[in-house]
Design an enzyme around this catalytic site. Structure first.
Site, PDB file in Angstrom:
ATOM      1  N   SER A 135       0.835  -1.189   0.000  1.00  0.00           N
ATOM      2  CA  SER A 135       0.000   0.000   0.000  1.00  0.00           C
ATOM      3  C   SER A 135       0.882   1.256   0.000  1.00  0.00           C
ATOM      4  CB  SER A 135      -0.970  -0.048   1.188  1.00  0.00           C
ATOM      5  OG  SER A 135      -2.014   0.884   1.025  1.00  0.00           O
ATOM      6  N   HIS A 171      -4.457  -1.818  -4.256  1.00  0.00           N
ATOM      7  CA  HIS A 171      -5.821  -2.255  -3.895  1.00  0.00           C
ATOM      8  C   HIS A 171      -6.779  -2.048  -5.070  1.00  0.00           C
ATOM      9  CE1 HIS A 171      -3.980  -2.323  -0.012  1.00  0.00           C
ATOM     10  NE2 HIS A 171      -3.967  -1.010   0.119  1.00  0.00           N
TER      11      HIS A 171
END
Length: 243
Positions: A135, A171
């Site tokens: 991330s 994501h």
């Protein structure tokens, strides 16, 4: 030993839950892959950097708990409220793998630059220490990407470390706005061409060259997203190798 070339693993992969509680996890298969690339001469040395989460104690607990039963030399670098190691540069250069956790990409970049970590991490990368993360720990190595650092509505972030001359989308399959915003920002020139990863997928770069995508689960992909001369945006699916 270290990797035989500057190496980055930019991922939407992390720890795998054991389903006993929210912080009880085990290392996902991305970690053995990172150690393989690092070519350690003894027990792998792995340093976790949790700046993006404000060095949250729960994240550190997850990290140390995940590796408790593994033959890995674990450590962490904390910067809040002061560095927890006396010589940050020496500590990071002594690692085989540096893994950066998720959280706020914007805060991570700001704090790293205040502490000179941007320069130290480039030195580590060039020396063959494998850099990786999930991330925010993926976006940071690139020129920019999409982030929720500024609030619940996703926004662009530019001014990343730029070790990798691409944008980065994380994501990609898990949050509704990730894909359309990534396309929009590349289409309007806010971001350059880049790579995106579904949850469970990571991208391996050797130097600045894309080598392969890897995954810890089925039916998840990486993507190359580019802007055409006419302003249109194309997306090419990359089938990852299953770890």
């Amino acid at each position: 030993m270290t990797a035989d070339a500057p190496t980055i693993l930019a991922t939407s992969i992390g720890f795998a839950p054991r389903n006993r509680n929210e912080i009880d996890c085990e290392p996902g298969p991305i970690f053995p892959y990172a150690f393989e690339l690092a070519r350690p001469s003894a027990r792998p040395r792995l340093c976790f950097v949790g700046t993006a989460s404000g060095d949250a104690i729960t994240y550190l607990t997850t990290f140390y708990g995940a590796f408790a039963a593994h033959d890995v030399q674990t450590s962490h670098l904390a910067l809040f409220g002061m560095p927890n190691v006396e010589d940050v540069r020496a500590h990071l250069l002594s690692q085989d793998v540096i893994w950066v956790g998720g959280g706020s990409t914007a805060n991570l970049l700001a704090v790293w630059r205040v502490h000179g970590l941007d320069r130290i991490l480039r030195e580590c990368w060039e020396a063959g220490v494998v850099l990786g993360g999930v991330s925010a720990g993926s976006i940071c190595w690139h020129d920019g990407g999409t982030t929720d650092s500024f609030g619940p509505q996703l926004a662009p972030i530019t001014g990343g470390l730029g070790f990798l001359p691409y944008s980065n989308g994380v994501h990609y399959d898990a949050e509704e706005r990730r894909r359309p915003l990534f396309h929009e920002l590349i289409g309007n020139g806010t971001l350059g061409a880049g790579f995106a990863t579904d949850n469970g997928v990571g991208v391996h770069y050797r130097g600045t060259e894309f080598i392969e995508a890897v995954a810890d689960r089925p039916d998840a992909f990486a993507y190359r997203v580019e802007r055409g001369a006419d302003g249109s945006v194309s997306e090419t699916r990359i089938v990852p190798r299953r770890l």
